[in-house]
Motif scaffolding. Structure first.
Motif, mmCIF file in Angstrom:
data_model
loop_
_atom_site.group_PDB
_atom_site.id
_atom_site.type_symbol
_atom_site.label_atom_id
_atom_site.label_comp_id
_atom_site.label_asym_id
_atom_site.label_seq_id
_atom_site.Cartn_x
_atom_site.Cartn_y
_atom_site.Cartn_z
ATOM 1 N N UNK A 189 -5.106 7.758 -18.211
ATOM 2 C CA UNK A 189 -4.850 8.480 -16.964
ATOM 3 C C UNK A 189 -4.870 7.534 -15.770
ATOM 4 N N UNK A 190 -5.908 6.712 -15.683
ATOM 5 C CA UNK A 190 -6.028 5.776 -14.557
ATOM 6 C C UNK A 190 -4.894 4.770 -14.560
ATOM 7 N N UNK A 191 -4.535 4.259 -15.739
ATOM 8 C CA UNK A 191 -3.464 3.267 -15.805
ATOM 9 C C UNK A 191 -2.123 3.871 -15.390
ATOM 10 N N UNK A 192 -1.910 5.135 -15.719
ATOM 11 C CA UNK A 192 -0.670 5.803 -15.327
ATOM 12 C C UNK A 192 -0.592 5.944 -13.817
ATOM 13 N N UNK A 193 -1.702 6.329 -13.199
ATOM 14 C CA UNK A 193 -1.734 6.446 -11.743
ATOM 15 C C UNK A 193 -1.535 5.096 -11.069
ATOM 16 N N UNK A 194 -2.194 4.076 -11.596
ATOM 17 C CA UNK A 194 -2.097 2.739 -10.999
ATOM 18 C C UNK A 194 -0.673 2.205 -11.090
ATOM 19 N N UNK A 195 -0.058 2.346 -12.260
ATOM 20 C CA UNK A 195 1.300 1.846 -12.405
ATOM 21 C C UNK A 195 2.275 2.625 -11.521
ATOM 22 N N UNK A 196 2.058 3.935 -11.390
ATOM 23 C CA UNK A 196 2.883 4.722 -10.481
ATOM 24 C C UNK A 196 2.707 4.285 -9.043
ATOM 25 N N UNK A 197 1.457 4.018 -8.644
ATOM 26 C CA UNK A 197 1.183 3.578 -7.283
ATOM 27 C C UNK A 197 1.846 2.243 -6.996
ATOM 28 N N UNK A 198 1.819 1.335 -7.970
ATOM 29 C CA UNK A 198 2.466 0.037 -7.791
ATOM 30 C C UNK A 198 3.965 0.200 -7.574
ATOM 31 N N UNK A 199 4.570 1.096 -8.323
ATOM 32 C CA UNK A 199 6.004 1.335 -8.182
ATOM 33 C C UNK A 199 6.328 1.988 -6.843
ATOM 34 N N UNK A 200 5.546 2.992 -6.451
ATOM 35 C CA UNK A 200 5.790 3.662 -5.179
ATOM 36 C C UNK A 200 5.642 2.721 -4.001
ATOM 37 N N UNK A 201 4.605 1.884 -4.029
ATOM 38 C CA UNK A 201 4.408 0.915 -2.955
ATOM 39 C C UNK A 201 5.545 -0.093 -2.912
ATOM 40 N N UNK A 202 6.020 -0.509 -4.079
ATOM 41 C CA UNK A 202 7.117 -1.478 -4.132
ATOM 42 C C UNK A 202 8.407 -0.888 -3.566
ATOM 43 N N UNK A 203 8.677 0.387 -3.847
ATOM 44 C CA UNK A 203 9.876 1.029 -3.305
ATOM 45 C C UNK A 203 9.829 1.077 -1.781
ATOM 46 N N UNK A 204 8.665 1.391 -1.232
ATOM 47 C CA UNK A 204 8.524 1.437 0.227
ATOM 48 C C UNK A 204 8.620 0.038 0.818
ATOM 49 N N UNK A 205 7.995 -0.942 0.173
ATOM 50 C CA UNK A 205 8.070 -2.323 0.668
ATOM 51 C C UNK A 205 9.515 -2.805 0.685
ATOM 52 N N UNK A 206 10.267 -2.452 -0.343
ATOM 53 C CA UNK A 206 11.669 -2.863 -0.403
ATOM 54 C C UNK A 206 12.540 -2.094 0.590
ATOM 55 N N UNK A 207 12.084 -0.918 1.025
ATOM 56 C CA UNK A 207 12.830 -0.119 1.989
ATOM 57 C C UNK A 207 13.963 0.685 1.406
ATOM 58 N N UNK A 208 14.077 0.727 0.082
ATOM 59 C CA UNK A 208 15.219 1.411 -0.538
ATOM 60 C C UNK A 208 15.072 2.927 -0.550
ATOM 61 N N UNK A 209 13.932 3.432 -0.089
ATOM 62 C CA UNK A 209 13.755 4.881 -0.020
ATOM 63 C C UNK A 209 14.350 5.469 1.247
ATOM 64 N N UNK A 210 14.716 4.642 2.203
ATOM 65 C CA UNK A 210 15.190 5.144 3.488
ATOM 66 C C UNK A 210 16.625 5.665 3.360
ATOM 67 N N UNK A 211 16.894 6.869 3.867
ATOM 68 C CA UNK A 211 18.232 7.451 3.716
ATOM 69 C C UNK A 211 19.350 6.561 4.233
ATOM 70 N N UNK A 212 19.128 5.881 5.351
ATOM 71 C CA UNK A 212 20.186 5.051 5.911
ATOM 72 C C UNK A 212 20.526 3.880 5.014
ATOM 73 N N UNK A 213 19.542 3.375 4.267
ATOM 74 C CA UNK A 213 19.804 2.280 3.334
ATOM 75 C C UNK A 213 20.687 2.777 2.187
ATOM 76 N N UNK A 214 20.389 3.968 1.683
ATOM 77 C CA UNK A 214 21.174 4.543 0.589
ATOM 78 C C UNK A 214 22.584 4.891 1.055
ATOM 79 N N UNK A 215 22.688 5.565 2.216
ATOM 80 C CA UNK A 215 24.002 5.927 2.728
ATOM 81 C C UNK A 215 24.813 4.690 3.093
ATOM 82 N N UNK A 216 24.143 3.675 3.655
ATOM 83 C CA UNK A 216 24.841 2.442 4.009
ATOM 84 C C UNK A 216 25.444 1.764 2.795
ATOM 85 N N UNK A 217 24.722 1.819 1.669
ATOM 86 C CA UNK A 217 25.263 1.220 0.450
ATOM 87 C C UNK A 217 26.453 2.020 -0.079
ATOM 88 N N UNK A 218 26.351 3.344 -0.042
ATOM 89 C CA UNK A 218 27.453 4.171 -0.522
ATOM 90 C C UNK A 218 28.701 3.992 0.342
#
Length: 333
Positions: free
Chosen positions: A1-30
């Motif tokens: 359970x803890x490892x699943x949460x930790x790995x999910x947190x690492x992924x979520x933080x990485x997505x925000x750090x990369x900025x790819x969650x922002x709508x303008x980044x997604x729309x700009x690419x499309x």
């Protein structure tokens, strides 16, 4: 359970750090106006590929390439093509993809909650109706080609495929960084953000012995909902491991933004997010969830994990996804 949460947190933080969650980044690419997302995506896939090869050589984990998602309608990759197209439609409607919906909702992107609600409805529809019926159709499909990877189909070694993939990703990232307009909303270099996403793959594979992928959480949430509606029998509690991973993704995304305001959703992204109506966001969420389950994965499951193993089905899905999203974006924007 803890490892699943930790790995999910690492992924979520990485997505925000990369900025790819922002709508303008997604729309700009499309729109082919901002190449931020592609740089991060390719860097994440290349890093993930290196992680997969390294862990395999170290005898730590031996992930298998993804099989084709077959519906029995046309060709061996009909589920990948149609599922990818549905995801591309959802991206164009909601300015999100299955992997970024959760960070969007967690950090306050205006339509993130609407898109997440639509993805939940899509998960319910898939778990209760679409999935069982399409699996019946798939049972009539012919046997799958045992050569699951691109390099096997090309008749070259895995090492040659790995080198070609790394070289292609590096060349594309260099071309984008050199010749494309600079990204508007990047806090860190897009390729560096992709590196962090790829390293979150390492965390996931080492800690929970599984590769990154978010779309299974929508189906699990749908199964849990239907289980509750049908009386919550204690002897048939559906699995919820992917839902727990999604909770970790949300927590990691929120925690990074809270810890460092530089990663907060920008004013420009807020405006772009508000340009997506709640109705389109909900509809987009439904398409994202259904399409991801139909194709057997999303931009993380196929794009980061599947492509890093050179799975043919993953390349087909991602090509269909981004091709459809770019085409339909002109009709919705």
């Amino acid at each position: 359970m803890a490892t699943t949460l930790v790995s999910g947190a690492a992924f979520g933080a990485a997505l925000v750090a990369a900025g790819v969650h922002q709508p303008s980044v997604i729309l700009g690419q499309l729109k082919f106006e901002d190449w931020h997302m592609l740089q991060s995506f390719l860097a994440a896939a290349a890093t993930s590929s290196l992680v997969v090869v390294a862990l395999d050589k170290l005898n730590i984990l031996h992930p298998k390439p993804r099989s084709a998602s077959r519906l029995g309608l046309f060709g061996p990759y009909d589920g990948n093509i149609l599922g990818g197209a549905l995801q591309g439609t959802g991206m164009a409607l909601a300015a999100a993809c299955p992997g970024t919906v959760i960070p969007q909702a967690a950090v306050g992107v205006p339509t993130g909650l609407y898109t997440l609600a639509g993805a939940f409805l899509g998960g319910v529809a898939w778990a209760g109706f679409l999935g069982p019926r399409l699996s019946t159709c798939a049972a009539s499909a012919p046997p799958e080609n045992p050569r699951l990877t691109v390099h096997e189909r090309a008749g070259v070694s895995r090492a040659a495929g790995f080198l070609a993939f790394q070289a292609t990703c590096a060349a594309a990232i260099y071309a984008c960084a050199t010749y494309a307009p600079p990204p508007r909303l990047a806090v860190i270099a897009p390729a560096l953000g992709g590196l962090f996403i790829g390293l979150s793959q390492l965390v996931s594979m080492v800690s929970r012995k599984a590769m990154l992928g978010v779309s299974g959480s929508y189906e699990e949430a749908g199964r849990l909902f239907l289980w509750l509606v049908r009386g919550a029998r204690s002897d048939a509690i559906p699995a919820a491991r992917n839902v727990l991973f999604a909770v970790g993704v949300a927590a990691g995304a929120w925690a990074l933004q809270a810890a460092n305001p530089a990663f907060a959703v920008s004013a420009a992204a807020q405006v772009d997010g508000m340009s997506v109506s709640p109705l389109l966001a909900v509809a987009g969420g439904v398409f994202l969830a259904v399409g991801a389950r139909m194709s057997g994965g999303c931009t993380s499951g196929h794009g980061i994990s599947g492509m890093s193993m050179f799975s043919t089905s993953s390349f087909v899905t991602i090509a269909s996804l981004f091709g459809t999203g770019a085409l339909l974006n002109f009709f919705f924007r």
